[in-house]
Design a protein around this motif. Structure first.
Motif, short mmCIF file in Angstrom:
data_model
loop_
_atom_site.label_atom_id
_atom_site.label_comp_id
_atom_site.label_asym_id
_atom_site.label_seq_id
_atom_site.Cartn_x
_atom_site.Cartn_y
_atom_site.Cartn_z
N GLN A 97 -0.23 -3.99 2.69
CA GLN A 97 0.43 -3.39 1.53
C GLN A 97 -0.60 -2.90 0.51
N THR A 98 -1.64 -3.71 0.29
CA THR A 98 -2.69 -3.32 -0.67
C THR A 98 -3.40 -2.05 -0.21
N MET A 99 -3.70 -1.97 1.08
CA MET A 99 -4.38 -0.80 1.62
C MET A 99 -3.50 0.44 1.52
N GLU A 100 -2.21 0.28 1.78
CA GLU A 100 -1.29 1.42 1.68
C GLU A 100 -1.20 1.93 0.24
N GLN A 101 -1.19 0.99 -0.71
CA GLN A 101 -1.15 1.39 -2.12
C GLN A 101 -2.43 2.12 -2.52
N TYR B 239 -3.55 14.84 -1.81
CA TYR B 239 -3.72 15.79 -0.71
C TYR B 239 -2.40 16.11 0.00
N LYS B 240 -1.35 15.36 -0.35
CA LYS B 240 -0.01 15.57 0.20
C LYS B 240 -0.03 15.62 1.73
N GLY B 241 0.29 16.77 2.30
CA GLY B 241 0.38 16.87 3.75
C GLY B 241 -0.95 16.66 4.46
N MET B 242 -2.05 16.82 3.73
CA MET B 242 -3.37 16.65 4.32
C MET B 242 -3.94 15.26 4.06
N ALA B 243 -3.12 14.36 3.55
CA ALA B 243 -3.60 13.03 3.18
C ALA B 243 -4.20 12.30 4.38
N GLY B 244 -3.53 12.42 5.53
CA GLY B 244 -4.04 11.73 6.72
C GLY B 244 -5.40 12.22 7.13
#
Length: 303
Positions: A69-73, A82-87
């Motif tokens: 959860q911490t990492m996701e936050q 970056y929205k769609g480019m976040a990954g």
């Protein structure tokens, strides 16, 4: 999620309990379990191990969930822009985080290869250009407190100086010159650096003729770096050599006084050169490669 729910239930905590509460509860249950094991000696070892294993597994499950959860936050805050480019942004960031030293090392290696290759090519090009030039007839070094005519030092463009010297000797094809500024006093760090550089230049630039001021003539003569100009060599200097122009000295190895320098300061030929100094004392390096041409050079400036 069922596994997470069971983990909280096993520890006797509500879902979403704080990390501090989870840790307190975990260590409390561990202590109880161990105390219970010591009191009840009739309990089977397998059952005791099962109790501890369940508590440890539940604790580990909750910690892994909280870390996730911490990492996701963190990722949402860092890469959400970056929205769609976040990954893709996250993957690139992780790549450089894990392999940054490898990447930097590779870049450094590439730069070293580039500069080494450029240096090698430049050196080969310089050698090729020098190979096209005629052989050196004489090399001359100004070594002392000399300036260019505009009051600066060192003289960087040697071509006018070399052309002027060469014009006095039609039979010669090439004169090489060096210029080393040697401060007379040490008043700054720059003076100290220039003095150190002068020592290196003296070792590297193997000139046939040295043109020196009084202070540096005395040093080079005493060190035995200059060729005696009396005896047979005096005859090669011609009628222009007068006793008043001779600079004599003794060396560490030769206690007898000999002529090691000749004052050419009054030569009208020096007025055209782009170098200014107090004295112009000419001497020949003791192991000069072209001693006869060196003596002929000095003789010309004694006329």
């Amino acid at each position: 999620m069922d596994e997470l729910k069971k983990a909280y239930e096993l520890l006797g905590l509500p879902e979403g309990a704080s990390k501090e509460d989870v840790e307190k509860r975990y260590f409390l249950l561990i202590r109880r379990e161990r105390a219970s094991r010591q009191r009840d000696e009739s309990e089977q070892p397998g059952e005791q191990a099962a109790g501890l294993e369940g508590i440890n597994k539940a604790y580990k499950t909750i910690l892994e969930y909280e870390e996730k959860q911490t990492m996701e936050q963190f990722n949402a805050a860092a890469y959400g822009k970056y929205k769609g480019m976040a990954g893709s942004a996250q993957k690139v960031d992780h790549f450089f985080s894990y392999y940054k030293f490898h990447v930097l090392g590779a870049i450094a290696l590439i730069l070293i290869i580039i500069f080494s290759t450029k240096g090698y090519i430049d050196h080969r090009h310089k050698m090729a250009e020098l190979a096209k030039l005629p052989p050196i007839d004489v090399s001359v070094s100004f070594f002392g407190e000399y300036y260019s005519k505009d009051g600066t030092y060192p003289v960087t463009d040697m071509k006018p100086l070399e052309a002027d010297f060469l014009s006095q000797f039609p039979q010669w094809e090439r004169v090489q010159t060096f210029f080393t500024y040697v401060p007379s006093t040490m008043q700054s760090e720059q003076d100290s650096a220039l003095m150190q550089k002068s020592i290196i230049d003296l070792m590297m630039n193997k000139a046939d003729v040295y043109i020196l001021d009084k202070a540096n003539f005395a040093k080079l003569a005493m060190d035995g770096s200059l060729l005696p100009l009396d005896g047979e060599n005096a005859a090669k200097l011609g009628a222009g050599l007068k006793p008043a122009l001779e600079y004599k000295a003794t060396t560490e190895d030769v206690p007898e006084e000999h002529v090691y320098g000749v004052d050419i300061s009054a030569s009208p030929l020096l007025k055209a050169i782009p170098v200014v100094g107090k004295e112009y004392i000419a001497g020949v390096r003791v192991n000069a490669g072209r001693p006869d041409n060196a003596l002929a050079f000095i003789a010309k400036y004694l006329e």
